[in-house]
Design an enzyme around this catalytic site. Structure first.
Site, short mmCIF file in Angstrom:
data_model
loop_
_atom_site.label_atom_id
_atom_site.label_comp_id
_atom_site.label_asym_id
_atom_site.label_seq_id
_atom_site.Cartn_x
_atom_site.Cartn_y
_atom_site.Cartn_z
N LYS B 71 -19.43 -42.11 -16.63
CA LYS B 71 -20.17 -42.75 -15.53
C LYS B 71 -21.45 -43.36 -16.08
O LYS B 71 -22.12 -42.75 -16.92
CB LYS B 71 -20.47 -41.70 -14.46
N SER B 146 -20.19 -41.41 -5.46
CA SER B 146 -20.62 -42.53 -6.26
C SER B 146 -19.88 -42.66 -7.60
O SER B 146 -20.00 -43.69 -8.28
CB SER B 146 -22.12 -42.42 -6.55
N SER B 170 -20.25 -36.60 -5.07
CA SER B 170 -19.95 -37.85 -5.79
C SER B 170 -18.87 -37.76 -6.85
O SER B 170 -18.39 -38.79 -7.32
CB SER B 170 -21.22 -38.41 -6.43
#
Ligand SMILES: [Mg+2]
Ligand SMILES: [Zn+2]
Lengths: 96, 481, 492
Positions: B71, B146, B170
């Site tokens: 990420k 996210s 997330s």
């Protein structure tokens, strides 16, 4: 609790965010609805409750006093938006 | 590639180079917008050859040759780390996150950095500076967020493992929406060193993979104490790693079914409910006892979460000021302008909204009413779990109230978006581990995950439960691709 | 200006509290492993955390905590077993994270006191003031911005970012500028003797802010206070506060009121002026630092630190005077610097005679030699045992007092030991009375006129005779023996 536009402007200043006039009004509405929602916490009596800062307590006893880290001057200022003589350059700072 | 690719890799039935080549080709036109940046193909092939040599020499490390995606709010040395924000669009970290370093040390190959909601602030991965992630199960839908890029990369088989970060759901929610496995570890179990902070007391880096076993192996590689993170836990749970207990089964375990998550009031989408119920049945069939439990403060979790998360975020994001790194506004005459303009230009709307809310709740006169109040309710939420875990080994719950929604659908109402996190934020507030396991799909073929929650450091238990659900609920999917 | 009545008159009383920041002398920073060395090239001592890079986390330097506990114990504070850090949020280019990690609700130390001499007698024999210490906490320093003359820019150096500080907040117990200065000096002595800081105000290791208000004498209620920022010398502690008191009294006399604000002392003008006000009043939005768990300072550790606490100057002065019979002023000089006091105490331990003899030697000879050769006591490289050896040579009359000083100089500059120097330089004293007597006889025989002069009543000639004999001996005759032989022969 309802938030005033002047208050949003004050907070924006505190957070160093420029908020356009148009946007400010919308923000007031959005914050109002969020604040109304979070106001539901007032239903709970928490007078005798300790706040939780860390969800799981790690034991912290610190590190030894050793010099074992450091970047080169180039690594520090090399990617800065503006620099001079190995230092960061910013618009004039007054009254330290 | 099949879901058993990890086994095939280990068995030498397929080479790392073949796997990497497949990924390089598939990632070329990243149709789901899963990646923010990719490592140079020649570099990847070089590393894959190295992995194949190591395996031939019998020196394979636990993750030798595994292509992993990171990420883009986790710092890596060889690629930019943008956090999905314009303010960091060219940022190169001079150091690497501990979790990434541990993956590399275990033999994994970092293929690229994945797309996300700006600074991790969102539930749909629509707000990054490079545009929204699309859900591989249906490109018109969101991937969740996210960590949507990591979830989509796995679902699209652009990586075999990934790191996400989970502040209020997330990792789990995009895992659920994309049909992959994702764990939010116990707070302090994985070092936050190198994770760009959103809300420091809630953030955890979490492993994600297409299989429970893959997720467990990643977790085993990244978990453990780190001297660079003072909140990192020193205790190492005794016994074998999570990947080695998967086959132990769940016979004799007691699993709690929280009324507040599964009862009428939870407004759960019927199709989601049926998948979660299927997961519960799978556990019962495998020998687990189920019993109803109550977590009475559940309804306060989202409010508590938003107060704490935004307050911490307002402070964590103060460093993006255009002075030392990142983007600076061009025409600022004085210092105040420099700050205001750089930040106004660099941050997106949702980030600004949260900074303003967080600044407000910490400011003089409101601290006690909002921030401290939330920290106290956090204690009540923590206690709910403590009493539940006196009765049961783990809890089963939905991850999200609905399957993935259409892109753009919830962009205008922040509160509606915040309520997406209704089932996930509690685990972050309490610091306990929680994971999302694929539990089949809806009639339209949209993936649905089931959430497992356990007491602090109970990851091995969660993985055992997850393995059963995964085996039972995903038969038809195991040969996919 | 020391005269309080000049400033205050009888009608007013000033109320002063100080917030002192003291830099701790650790090798690395409070939360990172970067060096803290003073005077390095700009931005060359910066860890990722110190420049606020994304993803970086603080880890507490245990030594800094130990140093702060030392200070807290020396100031008779209660030390907390569990201390907490907090973030103080504000924007400034020398504050990379946008917040300073400090302590807010659970400071490391609280409720202490410092007894300060206030009648101008630095040795503390006169009146004292008990100054309450409200709190002592740990925090990190900020960087340095330099304004470029004639340009609309400032440059920012982050080397100082994260250097450990203790902030010591006094109760508003001080009443005059002189008391404030005496308090600062006493604090400086303490941190230097505790070996936790170099206490250099000129290098910014010690800085202070003063809260100043005045009120009509006899009033209980405080007047409106102003905060005087960034005071960086002992002189300005006094002069700045005096100027501010004067200003406030003038306002009150004119029927105006004092405004609560932050001010600076303008050294050239000798007046205080308001700091150009920031955009709005500060709202620091303190909240508990989520990156740092509660820091545990267990009881055993505190007791270990207490047991190893170096003795402070006041205590050492008392010991020198009462137990060792050292003179008042010598005791004062010897406790001026920890290195000096340590050297004195170690020398006394090597010495079998009275301590005052060693004190004399240090105060009258050793300090002069050090000064002449431009060395500090530590740089000189002469161990207390070696030093005492030289004193013994003189006391045993092996060499003269002057030769003793020469030996010390040579030890510093050439590194040779005392015996070698004495032999190489021919400093050994002639103590054989017979040999000296024959020199005395020669001189008397050669100078009958002067003998007559002496015997005629001019005693001053004795000194001239001593000089002649010393010269004849090449400087090596023991002057005491020379004197007594001359006297004996001339008076007979
Ligand atoms: Mg202060
Ligand atoms: Zn301070």
């Amino acid at each position: 609790m309802s938030i005033a536009k002047t208050e949003v402007e004050k907070v924006a200043r505190l957070a160093r965010l420029e908020v356009e006039e148009k946007r400010a009004e919308k923000l007031v509405d959005e914050l109002d609805s969020v604040l109304e929602y979070v106001g539901k916490l007032d239903e709970l009596d928490t007078d005798d409750v300790e706040p939780t800062t860390h969800p799981v307590a790690a034991e912290h006893t610190g590190r030894d006093d050793e010099v074992n880290e450091g970047l080169t001057v180039e690594q520090v200022v090399g990617h800065a938006p503006d620099q001079q003589d190995g230092q960061f350059r910013v618009p004039k700072v007054v009254d330290e | 590639m099949s879901r058993d690719i990890l086994k095939e890799l280990r068995a030498g039935e397929i080479s790392s180079l073949e796997v990497i080549d497949a990924i390089i080709e598939a990632a070329q036109d990243d149709v789901f917008n899963a990646f923010v940046s990719l490592v140079d193909p020649s570099e990847l092939r070089e590393q894959a050859r190295g992995a194949d040599r190591a395996r031939e020499a019998g020196e394979a490390r636990p993750l030798e040759g595994w292509p992993v995606a990171i990420k883009d709010n986790i710092c890596t040395r060889n690629l930019t780390t943008t956090a999905g924000s314009k303010i960091l669009e060219d940022f190169e970290s001079p150091y690497e996150a501990t979790a990434v370093q541990r993956l590399r040390d275990a033999g994994a190959i970092v293929v690229g950095k994945t797309n996300l909601d700006e600074f991790g602030m969102g539930s749909s991965s629509e707000t990054s500076h490079i545009g929204p992630v699309r859900n591989p199960a249906d490109p018109d839908r969101v991937a969740g967020g996210s960590s949507g890029g990591s979830a989509a990369a796995l679902a699209a088989e652009l990586a075999l493992g990934a790191l996400g970060s989970d502040t209020g759901g997330s990792v789990r929610q995009p895992a659920s929406h994309c049909g992959v496995v994702g764990l939010k570890p116990t707070y302090g179990r994985v070092s936050r060193n190198g994770l760009i902070a959103y809300a420091s007391s809630l953030d955890q880096i979490g492993p994600m993979a297409s299989t429970v076993e893959g997720c467990a192996r990643l977790f085993d590689a990244i978990a453990g104490h780190d001297d660079r993170d003072a909140t990192s836990l020193a205790v190492e749970p005794a016994g074998p790693g999570c990947a080695d207990v998967l086959s132990e089964g769940v016979d004799g375990m007691t699993v709690g079914l929280p009324e507040e998550y599964l009862g009428e009031a939870s407004r759960l989408d019927p199709q989601v409910r049926s998948r979660v119920e299927a997961a519960i049945e799978a556990l019962e069939e495998a020998g687990a006892e189920t019993t109803s439990v109550s977590l009475p403060h559940t309804e306060y979790a989202v409010a508590t979460y938003y107060l704490i998360a935004t307050a911490e975020a307002s402070s964590n994001l103060a460093r993006y000021d255009g002075v030392r790194f990142g983007r600076r506004a061009e025409d600022a005459d004085d210092l105040a302008e420099l700050y205001k303009k750089s930040r106004a230009e660099g941050f997106g709307d949702e980030v600004k909204r949260r900074i303003i809310l967080g600044t407000y709740v910490l400011s003089a006169g409101y601290y006690e009413a909002y921030y401290e109040k939330a920290q106290k309710v956090r204690t009540l939420i923590r206690r709910d779990f403590e009493s539940a875990f006196e009765e049961v080994d783990a809890l089963v719950a939905p991850v999200a109230p609905t399957p993935a929604w259409t892109l753009g659908e919830k962009r205008d109402d922040p509160l509606e978006m915040y309520l997406e996190d209704i089932f996930t934020t509690s685990a972050n507030l309490a610091g306990i581990p929680a994971m999302s396991v694929p539990s089949g799909t809806t009639d339209q073929g949209l993936p649905v995950g089931t959430q497992l929650l356990g007491p602090a450091l109970s990851e091995p238990v969660l993985f055992r439960l997850a393995q059963k659900i995964f085996e039972q609920c995903n038969d038809e999917a195991s040969g996919r691709g | 200006m020391d005269d309080l009545s000049d400033i205050l008159g009888d009608e007013y009383e000033a109320v002063i509290g100080l917030e002192v920041h003291c830099q701790l002398d650790t090798a690395s920073k409070l939360f990172s492993g970067a060096s803290t060395k003073y005077g390095a090239e700009p931005n060359s001592q910066v860890a990722p955390l110190d420049m606020g890079l994304p993803g970086t986390l603080p880890v507490v330097n245990r030594k800094a905590v130990e140093y702060a506990v030392r200070a807290g114990l020396a100031l008779r504070c209660d030390v907390r077993n569990e201390t907490k850090f907090a973030r103080k949020n504000y924007f400034y280019p020398d504050l990379p994270k946008g917040y300073q990690i400090s302590q807010h609700r659970a400071p490391l130390c609280e409720n202490g006191e410092l007894v300060v001499p206030i009648d101008g007698d630095p040795l503390g024999d006169g009146d004292v003031r008990r100054v309450g210490i409200q709190r002592l906490h740990l925090e990190e320093d900020a960087g340095k911005s330099t304004h470029l003359k004639g340009q609309p820019h400032s440059l920012v150096d982050l080397n100082r970012c994260g250097v450990p500080l203790i902030e010591i907040v006094s109760e508003p117990d001080l009443r005059t500028p002189a008391e404030a200065r005496a308090y600062m000096k006493a604090l400086r002595d303490i941190v230097v003797f505790l070996d936790i800081s170099d206490g250099e105000m000129s290098e910014g290791s010690l800085r202070c802010d003063a809260n100043v208000s005045v009120r009509p004498s006899g009033d209980e209620a405080f007047g409106t206070r102003t905060e005087l920022k960034n005071i960086n010398s002992f002189k300005f502690v006094h002069d700045g506060i005096a100027a501010e008191i004067r200003r406030q009294i003038e306002l009150l006399e004119a029927g105006e009121s004092v405004e609560q604000e932050t001010r600076l002392y303008d050294v050239d003008a000798g007046r205080t002026r308001p700091m150009r006000s920031k955009e709005e009043s500060h709202d620091y939005r303190y909240f508990p630092e989520p990156d740092l768990p509660v820091f545990t300072v267990d009881k055993e550790w505190i007791e270990e630190i207490r047991a190893n606490l170096p003795a402070l100057p006041a205590e050492r002065r008392r010991m020198y005077r009462e137990a060792w019979n050292v003179g008042r002023d010598d005791a004062g000089v010897l406790t001026g610097e920890p290195a000096l006091a340590n050297f004195f105490e170690a020398s006394v331990a090597h010495w079998s005679g009275d301590a005052q003899t060693v004190a004399n030697w240090i105060v009258n000879q050793w300090l002069r030699v050090l000064n002449d050769t431009g060395h500090t006591i530590d740089e000189a490289g002469v161990e207390p045992g070696e030093f005492v050896g030289v004193v013994e040579l003189v006391e045993d009359r092996v060499i003269s007092q002057n030769a003793g000083q020469t030996v010390l100089e040579e030890m510093i500059t050439t590194g040779r030991d005392a015996e070698t120097i004495v032999d190489d330089e021919g400093l050994r004293q002639m103590t054989d009375a017979g040999a000296i007597e024959s020199l005395v006889d020669d001189v008397l025989d050669d100078n009958p006129e002067q003998v007559a002069e002496y015997r005629g009543g001019n005693n001053n000639v004795l000194g001239w005779f001593i000089g002649q004999v010393m010269q004849a001996s090449g400087g090596s005759a023991d002057p005491k023996i020379v004197r007594s032989l001359l006297q004996e022969k001339l008076d007979s």
